[in-house]
Structures are given as C-alpha cells and as structure tokens.
Design a protein around this motif. Structure first.
Motif, mmCIF file in Angstrom:
data_model
loop_
_atom_site.group_PDB
_atom_site.id
_atom_site.type_symbol
_atom_site.label_atom_id
_atom_site.label_comp_id
_atom_site.label_asym_id
_atom_site.label_seq_id
_atom_site.Cartn_x
_atom_site.Cartn_y
_atom_site.Cartn_z
ATOM 1 N N SER A 102 27.371 -6.328 17.670
ATOM 2 C CA SER A 102 26.893 -5.699 16.431
ATOM 3 C C SER A 102 26.302 -4.325 16.707
ATOM 4 C CB SER A 102 25.852 -6.599 15.749
ATOM 5 O OG SER A 102 26.475 -7.754 15.217
ATOM 6 N N THR A 103 25.632 -4.175 17.840
ATOM 7 C CA THR A 103 25.109 -2.855 18.212
ATOM 8 C C THR A 103 26.243 -1.869 18.390
ATOM 9 O OG1 THR A 103 23.183 -3.849 19.301
ATOM 10 C CG2 THR A 103 23.761 -1.598 19.939
ATOM 11 N N LEU A 104 27.318 -2.306 19.016
ATOM 12 C CA LEU A 104 28.471 -1.422 19.213
ATOM 13 C C LEU A 104 29.073 -1.018 17.875
ATOM 14 C CD1 LEU A 104 30.337 -0.048 21.218
ATOM 15 C CD2 LEU A 104 31.670 -2.158 21.358
ATOM 16 N N LEU A 105 29.177 -1.954 16.937
ATOM 17 C CA LEU A 105 29.713 -1.627 15.615
ATOM 18 C C LEU A 105 28.808 -0.630 14.900
ATOM 19 C CD1 LEU A 105 32.193 -2.683 13.880
ATOM 20 C CD2 LEU A 105 30.464 -3.867 12.527
ATOM 21 N N ARG A 106 27.501 -0.795 15.027
ATOM 22 C CA ARG A 106 26.557 0.117 14.377
ATOM 23 C C ARG A 106 26.627 1.514 14.989
ATOM 24 N NH1 ARG A 106 22.618 -1.881 11.147
ATOM 25 N NH2 ARG A 106 21.088 -0.352 11.874
ATOM 26 N N ILE A 107 26.933 1.594 16.265
ATOM 27 C CA ILE A 107 27.120 2.899 16.895
ATOM 28 C C ILE A 107 28.374 3.571 16.349
ATOM 29 C CG2 ILE A 107 27.731 4.020 19.086
ATOM 30 C CD1 ILE A 107 25.770 2.091 20.444
ATOM 31 N N PRO A 166 38.928 4.936 3.396
ATOM 32 C CA PRO A 166 38.470 5.429 4.699
ATOM 33 C C PRO A 166 39.591 5.443 5.733
ATOM 34 C CG PRO A 166 37.899 3.145 4.471
ATOM 35 C CD PRO A 166 38.517 3.547 3.160
ATOM 36 N N ASP A 167 39.321 6.126 6.836
ATOM 37 C CA ASP A 167 40.232 6.081 7.982
ATOM 38 C C ASP A 167 40.006 4.819 8.804
ATOM 39 O OD1 ASP A 167 41.331 8.622 7.423
ATOM 40 O OD2 ASP A 167 39.630 9.596 8.392
ATOM 41 N N LEU A 168 38.808 4.255 8.681
ATOM 42 C CA LEU A 168 38.422 3.143 9.533
ATOM 43 C C LEU A 168 37.520 2.185 8.756
ATOM 44 C CD1 LEU A 168 38.268 1.961 12.475
ATOM 45 C CD2 LEU A 168 36.337 3.500 12.860
ATOM 46 N N PHE A 169 37.906 0.912 8.722
ATOM 47 C CA PHE A 169 37.071 -0.129 8.117
ATOM 48 C C PHE A 169 36.279 -0.832 9.216
ATOM 49 C CE2 PHE A 169 40.096 -0.110 4.531
ATOM 50 C CZ PHE A 169 39.222 -0.229 3.468
ATOM 51 N N LEU A 170 34.995 -1.069 8.948
ATOM 52 C CA LEU A 170 34.147 -1.828 9.859
ATOM 53 C C LEU A 170 33.624 -3.065 9.129
ATOM 54 C CD1 LEU A 170 32.027 1.098 11.388
ATOM 55 C CD2 LEU A 170 34.215 0.196 12.201
ATOM 56 N N PHE A 171 33.760 -4.226 9.746
ATOM 57 C CA PHE A 171 33.283 -5.487 9.158
ATOM 58 C C PHE A 171 32.250 -6.109 10.094
ATOM 59 C CE2 PHE A 171 37.504 -4.906 7.379
ATOM 60 C CZ PHE A 171 37.402 -5.371 6.083
ATOM 61 N N ASP A 172 31.059 -6.373 9.579
ATOM 62 C CA ASP A 172 30.000 -6.979 10.380
ATOM 63 C C ASP A 172 29.754 -8.410 9.911
ATOM 64 O OD1 ASP A 172 27.971 -7.480 12.128
ATOM 65 O OD2 ASP A 172 26.492 -6.199 11.155
ATOM 66 N N GLU A 173 30.427 -9.376 10.554
ATOM 67 C CA GLU A 173 30.318 -10.803 10.227
ATOM 68 C C GLU A 173 30.363 -11.051 8.716
ATOM 69 O OE1 GLU A 173 28.558 -13.459 12.692
ATOM 70 O OE2 GLU A 173 27.662 -12.050 14.071
ATOM 71 N N PRO A 174 31.419 -10.601 8.023
ATOM 72 C CA PRO A 174 31.431 -10.641 6.562
ATOM 73 C C PRO A 174 31.567 -12.042 5.962
ATOM 74 C CG PRO A 174 33.573 -9.955 7.377
ATOM 75 C CD PRO A 174 32.660 -10.014 8.567
ATOM 76 N N LEU A 175 31.941 -13.033 6.769
ATOM 77 C CA LEU A 175 32.194 -14.369 6.222
ATOM 78 C C LEU A 175 31.083 -15.364 6.534
ATOM 79 C CD1 LEU A 175 35.993 -14.753 7.071
ATOM 80 C CD2 LEU A 175 34.907 -13.505 5.205
ATOM 81 N N SER A 176 30.054 -14.938 7.246
ATOM 82 C CA SER A 176 29.069 -15.891 7.754
ATOM 83 C C SER A 176 28.235 -16.535 6.654
ATOM 84 C CB SER A 176 28.149 -15.209 8.772
ATOM 85 O OG SER A 176 27.492 -14.115 8.184
ATOM 86 N N ASN A 177 28.149 -15.918 5.471
ATOM 87 C CA ASN A 177 27.365 -16.495 4.378
ATOM 88 C C ASN A 177 28.195 -17.385 3.443
ATOM 89 O OD1 ASN A 177 24.960 -15.327 5.174
ATOM 90 N ND2 ASN A 177 25.285 -13.476 3.959
ATOM 91 N N LEU A 178 29.472 -17.565 3.756
ATOM 92 C CA LEU A 178 30.348 -18.350 2.889
ATOM 93 C C LEU A 178 30.510 -19.769 3.429
ATOM 94 C CD1 LEU A 178 33.190 -15.730 2.318
ATOM 95 C CD2 LEU A 178 31.109 -16.056 0.980
ATOM 96 N N ASP A 179 30.810 -20.709 2.528
ATOM 97 C CA ASP A 179 31.073 -22.060 2.992
ATOM 98 C C ASP A 179 32.450 -22.120 3.647
ATOM 99 O OD1 ASP A 179 33.085 -22.449 1.012
ATOM 100 O OD2 ASP A 179 31.610 -23.151 -0.429
ATOM 101 N N ALA A 180 32.767 -23.271 4.253
ATOM 102 C CA ALA A 180 33.963 -23.372 5.093
ATOM 103 C C ALA A 180 35.241 -23.036 4.330
ATOM 104 C CB ALA A 180 34.053 -24.774 5.693
ATOM 105 N N ALA A 181 35.384 -23.577 3.105
ATOM 106 C CA ALA A 181 36.608 -23.338 2.337
ATOM 107 C C ALA A 181 36.743 -21.865 1.966
ATOM 108 C CB ALA A 181 36.617 -24.208 1.080
ATOM 109 N N LEU A 182 35.639 -21.243 1.551
ATOM 110 C CA LEU A 182 35.682 -19.828 1.180
ATOM 111 C C LEU A 182 35.922 -18.937 2.386
ATOM 112 C CD1 LEU A 182 32.914 -19.446 -1.553
ATOM 113 C CD2 LEU A 182 35.374 -19.098 -1.811
ATOM 114 N N ARG A 183 35.434 -19.358 3.557
ATOM 115 C CA ARG A 183 35.690 -18.564 4.763
ATOM 116 C C ARG A 183 37.186 -18.499 5.040
ATOM 117 N NH1 ARG A 183 31.096 -21.027 7.067
ATOM 118 N NH2 ARG A 183 32.377 -22.480 8.282
ATOM 119 N N VAL A 184 37.861 -19.635 4.903
ATOM 120 C CA VAL A 184 39.307 -19.658 5.138
ATOM 121 C C VAL A 184 40.023 -18.780 4.117
ATOM 122 C CG1 VAL A 184 41.376 -21.107 5.134
ATOM 123 C CG2 VAL A 184 39.263 -21.939 6.202
ATOM 124 N N GLN A 185 39.651 -18.920 2.855
ATOM 125 C CA GLN A 185 40.303 -18.151 1.792
ATOM 126 C C GLN A 185 40.090 -16.656 1.977
ATOM 127 O OE1 GLN A 185 39.121 -19.310 -2.188
ATOM 128 N NE2 GLN A 185 39.811 -17.372 -3.055
#
Length: 334
Positions: free
Chosen positions: A43-48, A152-171
C-alpha cells in the motif's frame, strides 16, 4: 500512455525501512497486482505512485515522464480506495462528475463522460439515487465510475473489494476484469487476497519485507516459485513443507509439494499418517493427514473423497511436482 517504471524506490519512516529498493516496469495497458502480507509495503508503494507519499529515494516514471516531484493531480492517475468516500448529499450522477466539475470542465462534456461510465458499470438506472440508497457493491461501482470519467493514463486500486461480502467480491472482481478488457487502461491493484491477484492480474508482484520476491504471471508464480515465501504464499490450501535431505544434494533442504500433488492410498505410499479432519467443499475435498515423522500434511482431492477421520492412509507424492528449497529459502537446483 500509461506505462509505469519504478527505479530504486525506497521509503523509510524514521529508522524503519518499508521499501528497500523497488525496481519494476509496467507496460502500457497491463494489469499488475501487488500482493503480500500485511506490512509488506504494497500500500505504501501504491501511495508513492499516486503521489500521496514521497519516496525517500528513487524515481517514478509514468508514460515516459519523471513525475517524482509532480503533485498527484497532475500525474494522470485516478485512484479507487478501500472506502467509497462518496458525498452522501449528492446523487450518483453528481458524485461521478464532481471532480470534473471542480476542474472546470463544461457541463455537456461532464454529462457525456458520466453517461459513458454509467453504461460501462450498469449504473444507468441509479444515477438519481444517493449513496444511502445503494448497496455496497453499487457504491464501489460509483467510486470506480468516478475514476473512469477522469480518463486517466493509470488506474490505481487500493484493496477496493475488502469491504464487500463474498458474493459481491466475486461480482465486482468480474466487473473490474471486464472493465480492463473494455478500456485497456493500465491498472495497478493492491490486495492481500491471492484469489483476486490470481484471477485479475496479467502479472503479479509478490512483496515481502519491503522487497519484491518475484514478478510473473499467476501460473508462473504457482508452478515455478522463486523461493519458499512465494511458494507458501501463492496457493490455497498452502503448499506443504517438509524438512529433510535430497538424494544427491548436500545439506538439509525443505521439500515443498502442493496439496493437489499428493494422493492417498490405504495400501502403501511414501509416508504413513492418520486422517485428522476432512473438509468437504463440493468440487474439492481437503484431507488433513497427521504424519508423525513430518507433521501435518494437507491433501486436496477432486470431488467427494470417501475418507474417514481416524483412518490410516499413506501419502504418495508426485515427484515431478515436488520442489526443493535451500536453507536460505531459495529454490535449490534452479
């Protein structure tokens, strides 16, 4: 262009070295996932990369331009966070277009971009709703849409699915994969979930202790791990490790074999043990075999396996799929 290059990036917080010389190249249009345990520096690397943290040392190149000293808003990036960070008083349409409005873009252009992004994410019918009227998965899609409209030229995702339940994470995972196929923009994605890494990435970057352990496609890492850390981190259930020696090689080694590369036989095999537990998962069955000589082994069988807890079984290893690791954790003999 959304290519990315990290040159000897280091980050220290006081006397603590979080990143210890990261060198990496990401091609334009590639989907790269940073994965590793908590505290590994991903996560530190992504923030950099985003410009939210400054590297202690090293350079960051985006699209051939050194952006090490460039503020986040001028780096040509868009970031999707773990939390949705939507404005509760604004509807979906206005949440998605707010950044463009603040940048002074004409209303007609904002409306066109929001319409396009909403269609990509199946949000067309939800544009007038406020965040409180949305499910968690819908809110995360709005957050992704807010990033898409910036083109953007570059998309960054920081654990975007961690707050979702299992079924929503898959979807949502499938929607992110489809989105990447559709727009082709470079994506860098951070997760601690190896399933997300294996299913989304063109290449996975495995980090541990602030150092890149290995970079490769999902199956390269699974079938040809560079060291014992990667071998144990990639794969669920994790690889079995056995301390021992290898015929023809000096010294003590650790042998590694994945659960699906062990078969059980009640008549004979490489090592005997007692079944302590059986996990019936439908498509697979995980069998735990307590082998006094080497400890607990996990065996994965396809489909239903009629093995009873308490029974004696022999484990038979697929020697062609067994790995050897030296005392320092590196692959032996490669």
């Amino acid at each position: 262009m959304g290519s990315l290059e990290l040159r000897n990036v280091r980050k220290s917080f006081g006397s603590v070295d979080v990143l210890r010389g990261i060198n990496l190249e990401v091609a334009d249009g590639e989907f790269v996932v940073f994965v590793g345990p908590s505290g590994c520096g991903k996560s530190t690397l992504l923030r950099i990369i985003a410009g939210l943290e400054h590297a202690t040392e090293g350079s960051l190149i985006i699209g051939g331009r050194d952006v090490s000293a460039v503020p986040p808003a001028k780096r040509g990036i868009a970031m999707v966070f773990q939390t949705y960070a939507l404005y509760p008083h604004l509807n979906v349409r206005d949440n998605m277009g707010l950044g463009l409005k603040q940048a002074g873009m004409p209303k007609a252009d904002i409306a066109a971009r929001v319409k396009t992004a909403a269609a990509m994410l199946s949000l067309d019918a939800l544009l007038e709703r406020r965040p409180a009227e949305l499910s968690g998965g819908q809110r995360q899609r709005v957050a992704i849409g807010r990033a898409i409209v910036r083109e953007p030229d570059l998309f960054l995702f920081d654990e975007p699915l961690s707050n979702l339940d299992a079924a929503l994470r898959v979807q949502t995972r499938l929607e992110i994969a489809r989105l990447h196929d559709e727009i082709g923009t470079t994506m860098v994605y951070v997760t601690h979930d190896q399933v997300e890494a294996m299913t989304l990435a063109d290449r996975i970057v495995v980090l541990h202790g602030g150092v890149i352990q290995q970079v490769g496609s999902p199956m390269e890492l699974y079938n040809d791990p560079a060291n014992i850390f990667v071998a144990g981190f990639i794969g669920s259930p994790k690889m079995n490790f056995i301390e021992g020696s290898v015929v023809g090689r000096d010294g003590v080694h650790t042998l590694g074999v994945r659960p699906e590369h062990i078969t059980l036989d009640s008549e004979g095999g490489d090592i005997e043990g007692r079944v302590t537990h059986v996990e019936h998962l439908g498509a697979d069955t995980n069998i735990y075999l307590d082998c006094a000589a080497v400890g607990l082994l996990v065996v994965r069988g396809f489909g239903e396996q009629l093995v009873e807890p308490g029974s004696r079984q022999y484990a038979r290893f697929d020697t062609e799929r067994t790995f050897a690791f030296s005392a320092d954790g590196s692959r032996a003999g490669v």
